[in-house]
Design a protein around this motif. Structure first.
Motif, PDB file in Angstrom:
ATOM      1  N   PRO B 231       0.822  -1.222   0.000  1.00 53.15           N
ATOM      2  CA  PRO B 231       0.000   0.000   0.000  1.00 53.15           C
ATOM      3  C   PRO B 231       0.854   1.270   0.000  1.00 53.15           C
ATOM      4  O   PRO B 231       0.480   2.258  -0.623  1.00 53.15           O
ATOM      5  CB  PRO B 231      -0.832  -0.125   1.270  1.00 53.15           C
ATOM      6  CG  PRO B 231      -0.198  -1.197   2.065  1.00 53.15           C
ATOM      7  CD  PRO B 231       0.535  -2.083   1.139  1.00 53.15           C
ATOM      8  N   TRP B 272      -6.250  -1.586  -0.708  1.00 49.98           N
ATOM      9  CA  TRP B 272      -5.260  -2.603  -1.018  1.00 49.98           C
ATOM     10  C   TRP B 272      -5.581  -3.920  -0.332  1.00 49.98           C
ATOM     11  O   TRP B 272      -5.624  -4.974  -0.953  1.00 49.98           O
ATOM     12  CB  TRP B 272      -3.874  -2.114  -0.606  1.00 49.98           C
ATOM     13  CG  TRP B 272      -2.785  -3.089  -0.964  1.00 49.98           C
ATOM     14  CD1 TRP B 272      -2.238  -3.262  -2.193  1.00 49.98           C
ATOM     15  CD2 TRP B 272      -2.125  -3.995  -0.096  1.00 49.98           C
ATOM     16  NE1 TRP B 272      -1.279  -4.216  -2.159  1.00 49.98           N
ATOM     17  CE2 TRP B 272      -1.182  -4.701  -0.875  1.00 49.98           C
ATOM     18  CE3 TRP B 272      -2.229  -4.306   1.266  1.00 49.98           C
ATOM     19  CZ2 TRP B 272      -0.352  -5.673  -0.351  1.00 49.98           C
ATOM     20  CZ3 TRP B 272      -1.403  -5.276   1.790  1.00 49.98           C
ATOM     21  CH2 TRP B 272      -0.475  -5.956   0.983  1.00 49.98           C
ATOM     22  N   GLN B 276      -6.646  -7.550  -2.045  1.00 50.04           N
ATOM     23  CA  GLN B 276      -5.797  -8.735  -2.037  1.00 50.04           C
ATOM     24  C   GLN B 276      -6.651  -9.984  -1.919  1.00 50.04           C
ATOM     25  O   GLN B 276      -6.441 -10.981  -2.603  1.00 50.04           O
ATOM     26  CB  GLN B 276      -4.820  -8.698  -0.844  1.00 50.04           C
ATOM     27  CG  GLN B 276      -3.778  -7.618  -0.928  1.00 50.04           C
ATOM     28  CD  GLN B 276      -3.043  -7.655  -2.228  1.00 50.04           C
ATOM     29  OE1 GLN B 276      -2.440  -8.654  -2.569  1.00 50.04           O
ATOM     30  NE2 GLN B 276      -3.113  -6.579  -2.976  1.00 50.04           N
ATOM     31  N   LEU B 329      -1.993  -1.728  -8.894  1.00 51.40           N
ATOM     32  CA  LEU B 329      -2.523  -2.789  -8.030  1.00 51.40           C
ATOM     33  C   LEU B 329      -2.339  -4.160  -8.688  1.00 51.40           C
ATOM     34  O   LEU B 329      -1.919  -5.120  -8.039  1.00 51.40           O
ATOM     35  CB  LEU B 329      -4.007  -2.544  -7.752  1.00 51.40           C
ATOM     36  CG  LEU B 329      -4.312  -1.479  -6.688  1.00 51.40           C
ATOM     37  CD1 LEU B 329      -5.773  -1.089  -6.734  1.00 51.40           C
ATOM     38  CD2 LEU B 329      -3.954  -2.020  -5.309  1.00 51.40           C
TER      39      LEU B 329
END
Lengths: 381, 508
Positions: B231, B272, B276, B329
């Motif tokens: 992040p 973030w 994930q 990302l």
């Protein structure tokens, strides 16, 4: 637009004044070819490249001699590109100290052929293909482009559609197909046939030049004076388009070397037992990890040839096209880099002398006869 | 416009027919398709030869055989596309499918990267004309222009792939190398940014220090073995990209646009952790475009809401920044699968052979990583050479434009240099480049033939090469058909783009 060139300005550094006097002599009754020649001779990069190219050609042809089918002139090198000899030094290059090349300076391959002789032979082939391709492609390109651009109408349409036919296939594909058929007959045939398909880009370029030039006043004047078509084309238009043609020709030549090397690399160019640089690289690329010299020298020869020709082309472009010229008074690249390292890079920039910063300014008007001035781009459609 | 496109398409079809006819006749006479059988020692040799002759109509002379092939192609219109069979009797249509995808992937990647980097280099050299940077780039462009693509490719394979793999096995950069790299980067940045001695020195110093710090950080955190962004770096890089993008596109003084483009990086860093989970548990091939699309639209909406009287400008900045963050990302997620991938490939992650690792198991991220490591070297080989010419074209084009009267007018009315360059000069300089790039597509495919051979890709190039080797007309013609169709379409697109970019040019 301001023309800031003064005959001799004491405020400017010496080398600027010297440049200016040469520039100004160009207005004093020099023919176009003299102007171009002088500009070319003053172009250091192009002159160095010409010297290197000339030396390479002499070296390459004198070393293993000339062989055209059955006619042979022996050279000063002991080995031939096909004969095998006992392997010396394990096949490694014997050229370890500068002035002692030894028996096999570039080494030998696994069956004992001398790599130096093979590379020289390959370079000869590249030069043959380059010259033939360049001449033939330029000739066809100029003729087709000139006819299309000068006569326009249905002839132009027909010729340009024909050009489209060839341009739509990548040149390497068509070259590989041709090479598959005639590669075994050697470099001369290959160069001739490749030249027959390499003209398309130049034809379009020449057509564009002719379309622009045929509308100019001096052509009208010649026509009114009763000049024939051939006189207008050869005496009035072609001399004005010759810069484009010559510069493109150098580009065609350097492209020809890369093209021949590429198709020979793919196995569609010059075949065994004859040699070509691309073929050598292909043959030995598997041995790269153990015998890199087999791979390096042919590559180096290709790069020398192509780089020198590109530099010559660049010099010619500068010589023919005054707008591309570096303004007088700017220092060369190395002095500039030196100056830049110490933070004085701006001193040499052309803005100070007010030429070149706006390339369309006095620079054109000054150095070329009026009929030769190029209209600003965009005027030609 | 529509009539123009239709007329051009009609003309293109005629050109394609003519070109394919020429190639067919040339190639059919280039060799003997029965060569391997004639040399064989099989007992039923005569029979095999007869079988092949009837299979491929070899008893029909080449110019007439072309029309048999053409008949199969034209049955496309009744839904029965037939490209014939190759020497071994396989359907060419099936062969072409997969290899076409491989080549298009390669060429697309190389083209896009070459355009972006080439135009950037060309523009900076034009803006720093006659500087040491300009001369160095000019020289390098000449050098790369003179390099045969196969030479570059073999060198890349031998040195970059092996060297980089060795480095990755034991990622240690000696301090001397760090110092030298930092100094070089400082020097390069200094020459690009230019200016007076003092700012020059400041740029040099800061670029050197930043490079050294980054390299040190990468080594200390073992980044080469366990890469990832996390992040913090997503926030940092995203914000950096947002500031740089705003500075170039609208100017940093437009605060609304700046803030709007800074929102997506913050959002990306906050999201973030939940992302994930999504990317690991529900990883599907659609996730990447959905993610990028969502960030693009979301960033645009935020920008539109935040920009008071300049809504669309802020929305544009937000959308671009959002897409950038989404790509970061995805990259981060791909990087996280790196250690797994390295063990999967036996510690040699940079591939030199083929387009994908056979029998590779794992998530879609490993699959993506795998195709990137395979694309890396061929793309670089193709890239270096077209990069050289694009940078020259971009430089010449921008120099031409910078001398135009409208640029002088823009300067005279007191616009900032950024507005003059980005809005007045850059857009006009791009017009001729659009055409050049379209013409170059054919050349790139030609380059791909060689690159594919060296890196053993099973693409269109190797299809062409095998076919020409054995004078196998049907696969060869499939290659010609696709390549020339791509060239024609690219040219058509260039003409259309030309008329859109330059209102002075009317087509029709």
């Amino acid at each position: 637009m301001t023309n800031t060139i003064l005959p001799s300005d004491p405020a400017l550094p010496d080398d600027v004044n010297r440049e200016l006097t040469i520039e100004q002599r160009e207005t004093e009754g020099l023919s176009q070819s003299q102007v171009v020649r002088r500009r070319f001779f003053r172009h250091k990069g192009a002159m160095t490249a010409s010297a290197v190219l000339l030396f390479t050609i002499i070296f390459v042809y004198s070393s293993i001699g000339v062989e055209i089918y059955d006619f042979k002139i022996p050279g000063w090198w002991i080995w031939n590109y096909t004969e095998t000899s006992a392997i010396v030094n394990g096949g490694n290059p014997t050229w370890n100290t500068l002035f002692a090349p030894g028996e096999h300076p570039f080494g030998q391959d696994q069956i004992g052929r001398d790599i130096f002789a093979r590379v020289m032979r390959g370079t000869q082939q590249s030069i043959v293909v380059m010259v033939l391709y360049g001449l033939i492609a330029s000739l066809i390109g100029v003729v087709i482009g000139a006819i299309a651009g000068y006569y326009r109408g249905w002839l132009d349409n027909l010729l340009m559609r024909f050009t489209d036919l060839i341009i739509v296939i990548p040149i390497i594909v068509i070259a590989a197909v041709i090479g598959r058929g005639v590669g075994a007959s050697g470099a001369v045939v290959l160069g001739l046939l490749l030249g027959l398909v390499g003209w398309t880009g130049l034809a379009r370029l020449v057509r564009g030049e002719f379309l622009g030039l045929r509308e100019r006043e001096f052509v009208d004047a010649a026509r009114v004076a009763g000049a024939s078509d051939s006189r207008i084309v050869f005496k009035h238009i072609l001399p004005n388009a010759v810069g484009v043609v010559i510069v493109s020709m150098t580009l065609l030549m350097s492209a020809a070397i890369l093209l021949e090397a590429a198709i020979s690399f793919l196995g569609f160019g010059i075949r065994q037992p004859d040699v070509s640089l691309g073929q050598i690289i292909n043959e030995y690329q598997g041995a790269f990890a153990t015998r890199p010299w087999l791979f390096w020298w042919p590559g180096v020869m290709i790069i020398i040839l192509v780089l020198t020709i590109n530099f010559i082309g660049d010099g010619l472009r500068d010589a023919f096209d005054p707008r591309q010229k570096r303004a007088p008074g700017t220092s060369g690249p190395y002095r500039q880099m030196w100056g830049m390292m110490f933070g004085r890079g701006r001193q040499g920039t052309p803005q100070i002398y007010a030429i070149g910063s706006d390339g369309s300014s006095g620079a054109n008007d000054r150095s070329v006869p009026p009929g030769d001035r190029k209209p600003p781009p965009g005027e030609i459609q | 416009m529509l009539t123009f496109v239709i007329r051009r398409l009609g003309a293109s079809v005629l050109v394609l027919l003519g070109a394919s006819f020429i190639i067919y006749v040339l190639a059919a006479n280039a060799g003997d398709p029965l060569e391997d059988l004639r040399a064989s020692t099989a007992i039923n040799k005569e029979q095999l030869i007869q079988a092949r002759i009837t299979l491929l109509n070899l008893d029909v002379p080449a110019p007439l055989r072309y029309f048999i092939w053409l008949g199969g192609v034209l049955r496309f219109f009744i839904g029965d596309f037939d490209l014939g069979k190759n020497l071994a009797g396989q359907e060419v249509t099936a062969l072409v499918g997969s290899s076409m995808w491989q080549t298009i992937q390669l060429v697309t990647f190389a083209t896009i990267i070459a355009i972006v980097i080439g135009v950037a280099i060309g523009m900076t050299t034009a803006l720093r004309q006659y500087s040491g940077y300009d001369y160095s780039v000019t020289f390098l462009a000449f050098l790369f222009f003179s390099l045969p693509v196969f030479f570059v490719a073999v060198l890349l394979k031998q040195y970059v792939a092996i060297g980089f793999n060795n480095f990755l096995a034991d990622p240690v950069i000696p301090p001397v190398t760090i110092v030298v790299l930092s100094l070089i980067s400082g020097f390069v940045w200094m020459s690009i940014i230019g200016g007076d001695p003092k700012p020059r020195l400041i740029v040099f110093g800061s670029a050197t220090l930043i490079t050294a710090a980054v390299l040190g950080y990468l080594l200390v955190t073992n980044w080469f073995q366990y890469p990832g962004l996390g992040p913090v770096l997503i926030l940092g890089l995203g914000a950096l990209g947002a500031v740089a993008g705003t500075a170039i596109s609208t100017g940093i003084s437009n605060r609304r646009a700046l803030y709007a483009s800074l929102v997506p990086p913050v959002l990306g860093a906050l999201l973030w952790y939940p992302l994930q989970f999504v990317m690991t548990v529900q990883a599907s091939a659609w996730l990447v475009p959905i993610l990028i699309g969502a960030f693009l639209v979301g960033g645009g909406a935020i920008g539109y809401a935040m920009g008071l009287h300049d809504k669309w400008v802020a929305a544009r900045g937000g959308a671009a920044s959002g897409a950038f963050v989404a790509i970061l990302l995805v990259l981060d997620r791909i990087m996280q699968s790196w250690p797994d991938y390295v063990t999967n490939t036996g510690g040699r992650p940079i591939a030199t052979i083929g387009g994908s690792t056979p029998d590779l198991h794992g998530s879609i991220w490993i699959g993506m990583l795998d195709s990137y490591t395979h694309l890396l070297l061929p793309t670089v080989a193709l890239l270096l050479i077209s990069l050289a010419s694009y940078s020259r074209y971009a430089r010449a084009s921008l120099l031409e434009v910078m001398n135009q009267d409208y640029v002088r007018t823009a300067r005279a009315k007191g616009l900032t240099e950024r507005t003059v360059i980005m809005r007045h000069a850059f857009r006009n300089a791009m017009i001729p480049i659009a055409t050049i790039i379209a013409f170059d597509v054919g050349g790139l495919i030609g380059g791909a033939i060689i690159t594919e051979r060296i890196f053993a890709w099973k693409g269109m190039g190797s299809l062409f090469q095998d076919a020409l080797d054995h004078v196998d007309m049907n696969p060869l013609m499939a290659f010609i058909l696709i390549v020339s169709a791509l060239t024609v379409i690219a040219n058509l697109l260039a003409d259309v783009a030309y008329s859109i970019l330059d209102p002075r040019i009317r087509v029709g």
